[in-house]
Structure formats: C-alpha cells, structure tokens
Design a protein around this motif. Structure first.
Motif, PDB file in Angstrom:
ATOM      1  N   VAL A 166       0.856  -1.182   0.000  1.00  0.00           N
ATOM      2  CA  VAL A 166       0.000   0.000   0.000  1.00  0.00           C
ATOM      3  C   VAL A 166       0.894   1.234   0.000  1.00  0.00           C
ATOM      4  O   VAL A 166       1.749   1.393   0.876  1.00  0.00           O
ATOM      5  N   LEU A 167       0.712   2.072  -1.003  1.00  0.00           N
ATOM      6  CA  LEU A 167       1.494   3.298  -1.142  1.00  0.00           C
ATOM      7  C   LEU A 167       0.679   4.470  -0.627  1.00  0.00           C
ATOM      8  O   LEU A 167      -0.462   4.666  -1.043  1.00  0.00           O
ATOM      9  N   ARG A 168       1.251   5.235   0.260  1.00  0.00           N
ATOM     10  CA  ARG A 168       0.588   6.446   0.736  1.00  0.00           C
ATOM     11  C   ARG A 168       1.085   7.614  -0.093  1.00  0.00           C
ATOM     12  O   ARG A 168       2.280   7.879  -0.155  1.00  0.00           O
ATOM     13  N   THR A 169       0.166   8.300  -0.728  1.00  0.00           N
ATOM     14  CA  THR A 169       0.513   9.359  -1.665  1.00  0.00           C
ATOM     15  C   THR A 169      -0.265  10.624  -1.341  1.00  0.00           C
ATOM     16  O   THR A 169      -1.105  10.647  -0.433  1.00  0.00           O
ATOM     17  N   ALA A 170      -0.018  11.659  -2.136  1.00  0.00           N
ATOM     18  CA  ALA A 170      -0.700  12.937  -1.925  1.00  0.00           C
ATOM     19  C   ALA A 170      -2.200  12.844  -2.167  1.00  0.00           C
ATOM     20  O   ALA A 170      -2.959  13.682  -1.678  1.00  0.00           O
ATOM     21  N   VAL A 171      -2.655  11.840  -2.921  1.00  0.00           N
ATOM     22  CA  VAL A 171      -4.091  11.710  -3.210  1.00  0.00           C
ATOM     23  C   VAL A 171      -4.750  10.612  -2.391  1.00  0.00           C
ATOM     24  O   VAL A 171      -5.961  10.415  -2.482  1.00  0.00           O
ATOM     25  N   PRO A 198       7.976  25.818  12.279  1.00  0.00           N
ATOM     26  CA  PRO A 198       7.288  25.184  11.150  1.00  0.00           C
ATOM     27  C   PRO A 198       7.890  25.626   9.821  1.00  0.00           C
ATOM     28  O   PRO A 198       8.509  26.696   9.723  1.00  0.00           O
ATOM     29  N   ALA A 199       7.707  24.789   8.803  1.00  0.00           N
ATOM     30  CA  ALA A 199       8.121  25.113   7.430  1.00  0.00           C
ATOM     31  C   ALA A 199       9.612  25.418   7.335  1.00  0.00           C
ATOM     32  O   ALA A 199      10.038  26.239   6.528  1.00  0.00           O
ATOM     33  N   GLU A 200      10.398  24.749   8.142  1.00  0.00           N
ATOM     34  CA  GLU A 200      11.850  24.912   8.093  1.00  0.00           C
ATOM     35  C   GLU A 200      12.464  23.624   7.562  1.00  0.00           C
ATOM     36  O   GLU A 200      11.952  22.532   7.805  1.00  0.00           O
ATOM     37  N   LEU A 201      13.553  23.748   6.828  1.00  0.00           N
ATOM     38  CA  LEU A 201      14.190  22.586   6.222  1.00  0.00           C
ATOM     39  C   LEU A 201      14.483  21.510   7.265  1.00  0.00           C
ATOM     40  O   LEU A 201      14.971  21.804   8.359  1.00  0.00           O
ATOM     41  N   ARG A 230       7.252   8.796  12.034  1.00  0.00           N
ATOM     42  CA  ARG A 230       6.582   8.044  13.102  1.00  0.00           C
ATOM     43  C   ARG A 230       5.545   8.918  13.805  1.00  0.00           C
ATOM     44  O   ARG A 230       4.471   8.440  14.188  1.00  0.00           O
ATOM     45  N   LEU A 231       5.858  10.185  13.968  1.00  0.00           N
ATOM     46  CA  LEU A 231       4.885  11.110  14.555  1.00  0.00           C
ATOM     47  C   LEU A 231       3.723  11.353  13.591  1.00  0.00           C
ATOM     48  O   LEU A 231       2.571  11.492  14.013  1.00  0.00           O
ATOM     49  N   LYS A 232       4.035  11.378  12.309  1.00  0.00           N
ATOM     50  CA  LYS A 232       2.995  11.567  11.296  1.00  0.00           C
ATOM     51  C   LYS A 232       2.021  10.397  11.292  1.00  0.00           C
ATOM     52  O   LYS A 232       0.814  10.574  11.078  1.00  0.00           O
ATOM     53  N   GLU A 233       2.533   9.180  11.528  1.00  0.00           N
ATOM     54  CA  GLU A 233       1.669   8.004  11.582  1.00  0.00           C
ATOM     55  C   GLU A 233       0.629   8.122  12.693  1.00  0.00           C
ATOM     56  O   GLU A 233      -0.456   7.544  12.602  1.00  0.00           O
ATOM     57  N   LEU A 234       0.952   8.865  13.732  1.00  0.00           N
ATOM     58  CA  LEU A 234       0.020   9.071  14.842  1.00  0.00           C
ATOM     59  C   LEU A 234      -0.885  10.277  14.611  1.00  0.00           C
ATOM     60  O   LEU A 234      -1.692  10.625  15.474  1.00  0.00           O
ATOM     61  N   GLY A 235      -0.730  10.925  13.453  1.00  0.00           N
ATOM     62  CA  GLY A 235      -1.571  12.073  13.129  1.00  0.00           C
ATOM     63  C   GLY A 235      -1.143  13.360  13.800  1.00  0.00           C
ATOM     64  O   GLY A 235      -1.928  14.312  13.865  1.00  0.00           O
ATOM     65  N   GLU A 242       2.286  17.211  10.024  1.00  0.00           N
ATOM     66  CA  GLU A 242       1.987  17.252   8.594  1.00  0.00           C
ATOM     67  C   GLU A 242       3.250  17.643   7.845  1.00  0.00           C
ATOM     68  O   GLU A 242       4.007  18.505   8.302  1.00  0.00           O
ATOM     69  N   SER A 243       3.462  17.034   6.697  1.00  0.00           N
ATOM     70  CA  SER A 243       4.579  17.414   5.839  1.00  0.00           C
ATOM     71  C   SER A 243       4.156  18.578   4.956  1.00  0.00           C
ATOM     72  O   SER A 243       3.053  18.591   4.409  1.00  0.00           O
ATOM     73  N   LEU A 244       5.040  19.551   4.817  1.00  0.00           N
ATOM     74  CA  LEU A 244       4.830  20.686   3.931  1.00  0.00           C
ATOM     75  C   LEU A 244       5.792  20.575   2.758  1.00  0.00           C
ATOM     76  O   LEU A 244       6.648  19.690   2.717  1.00  0.00           O
ATOM     77  N   GLU A 245       5.659  21.472   1.792  1.00  0.00           N
ATOM     78  CA  GLU A 245       6.602  21.465   0.670  1.00  0.00           C
ATOM     79  C   GLU A 245       8.025  21.613   1.190  1.00  0.00           C
ATOM     80  O   GLU A 245       8.958  20.991   0.686  1.00  0.00           O
ATOM     81  N   ILE A 246       8.179  22.445   2.208  1.00  0.00           N
ATOM     82  CA  ILE A 246       9.442  22.543   2.937  1.00  0.00           C
ATOM     83  C   ILE A 246       9.126  22.338   4.412  1.00  0.00           C
ATOM     84  O   ILE A 246       8.328  23.071   4.996  1.00  0.00           O
TER      85      ILE A 246
END
Length: 200
Positions: free
Chosen positions: A33-38, A138-141, A162-167, A170-174
C-alpha cells in the motif's frame, strides 16, 4: 516509488492503472500500500517485461506514449517491471490529523504511544522534543531542524514520519508543521499529567 501528481490524479479517476519502472530490485511487491498525496494506492500486480514488448495500450494505461515510455526506461539500468495499481481510499492519516477533539483518555493513549517509542529509542526520549521543535519552527528545512538537535537529516525525517503516523504532524513542501491533533495533544498533555517538555 514516486509518482507525479498528474499520474496520481489519473489513477484516482481510473484513467491510469499501470506504471513501469526499471529496478535492480523491486521496491514494492503485490499487496504493498502506497501512501501518496491523493490517498492510498495498492500494488495489484508486479511482473517483468521486455522493453521492446511494451505496447501502445500499455503506455496509454500508464498515462504516456510508448515512445516516451521506452525512451525514459532505456536511459535507466535494471530489469523493467510492470506495476498494476489501484486507488484504495483517502489517506487515513488526513482525517486523523484533523481530529483535535481529544478527551483525557485520548491524550493518555497518545502519551502512552509516545512513551513506548521513547522507551525503545537507543538515544533516549525524543518524541516531545521533536514535536516542540516543529511547533516552534514550522516550514523549516528538515536538515536545519535535525542539525539544531545535533542529528543527521535522514534519521530525523524517519522519526518525524513516526509522529505523522500518529496524526501529530503534517509534511509541507518545505519542512513540517503540527497538525490540529498535534497542537491539541501538546496543549492538553500537561493538564492530564504529562510533561510540558519545552524547548530551551
């Protein structure tokens, strides 16, 4: 396995159902299962194919032309694979990260999950430190965030996932930011007995 946004959108619409890659070793298998932007995609099939046997119909199902596809693959090394894909559902983490209605039980459950991650870490507790860092910057490299903790970028990014998996993030463009769920957790954890863990 990276996919362009236009291809992802076409998969959701049912216009694209296969992709081709040239790999020395497959990076996916049937059932992956691939997790993608859509949202989430499932690998339905995976088989090798000779470059010259890719047909116009194959290329059309991949969202391109046979000339462009064969030209792109010919510039790469390895075995050519035909990957069948289907759209499953929206990314469940999206709904999770928007859920900021955390009662005491939910806060304690999240705290226990983070405590477990910290307890298994060879370098000691890190989860609250990283959450507070993302909250403050936020939004820092990612490389700059990692360097501020004296860490390498790739292991740091793995921790944030791992933190993202717990909700919680969020990932940003940067870089990253806390999700509504992550902000609610940091606000409520001290009130239910957790550590405030501020950044010095």
């Amino acid at each position: 396995m990276l996919l362009q946004r236009a291809i992802l959108d076409a998969i959701v619409r049912g216009e694209v159902s296969v992709q081709f890659r040239r790999w020395t070793r497959p990076s996916v298998k049937v059932g992956t299962v691939l997790r993608t932007a859509v949202g989430e995609l499932e690998v339905e099939s995976l088989r090798t194919v000779a470059l010259e046997r890719i047909t116009k119909a194959d290329a059309r199902r991949a969202g391109t032309t046979v000339e462009d596809l064969q030209g792109w693959l010919s510039r790469r090394e390895g075995t050519v694979y035909r990957i069948g894909l289907r759209y499953l559902q929206p990314d469940r983490r999206v709904a999770l990260r928007e859920d900021d209605a955390l009662d005491d039980a939910a806060v304690r459950e999240l705290a226990a999950r983070l405590d477990g991650i910290d307890a298994r870490s060879k370098r000691g507790p890190w989860t609250r430190e990283v959450l507070r860092l993302i909250e403050a910057r936020p939004a820092e490299l990612a490389a700059e965030l990692a360097a501020s903790l004296g860490r390498e970028k790739l292991p740091f990014k793995a921790d944030v996932r791992r933190l993202k998996e717990l909700g919680l993030t969020e990932s940003l463009e940067i870089g990253y930011r806390l999700s509504p769920r992550g902000r609610a957790f940091l606000e409520r954890e001290p009130a239910v007995g957790g550590p405030p863990s501020p950044i010095a």
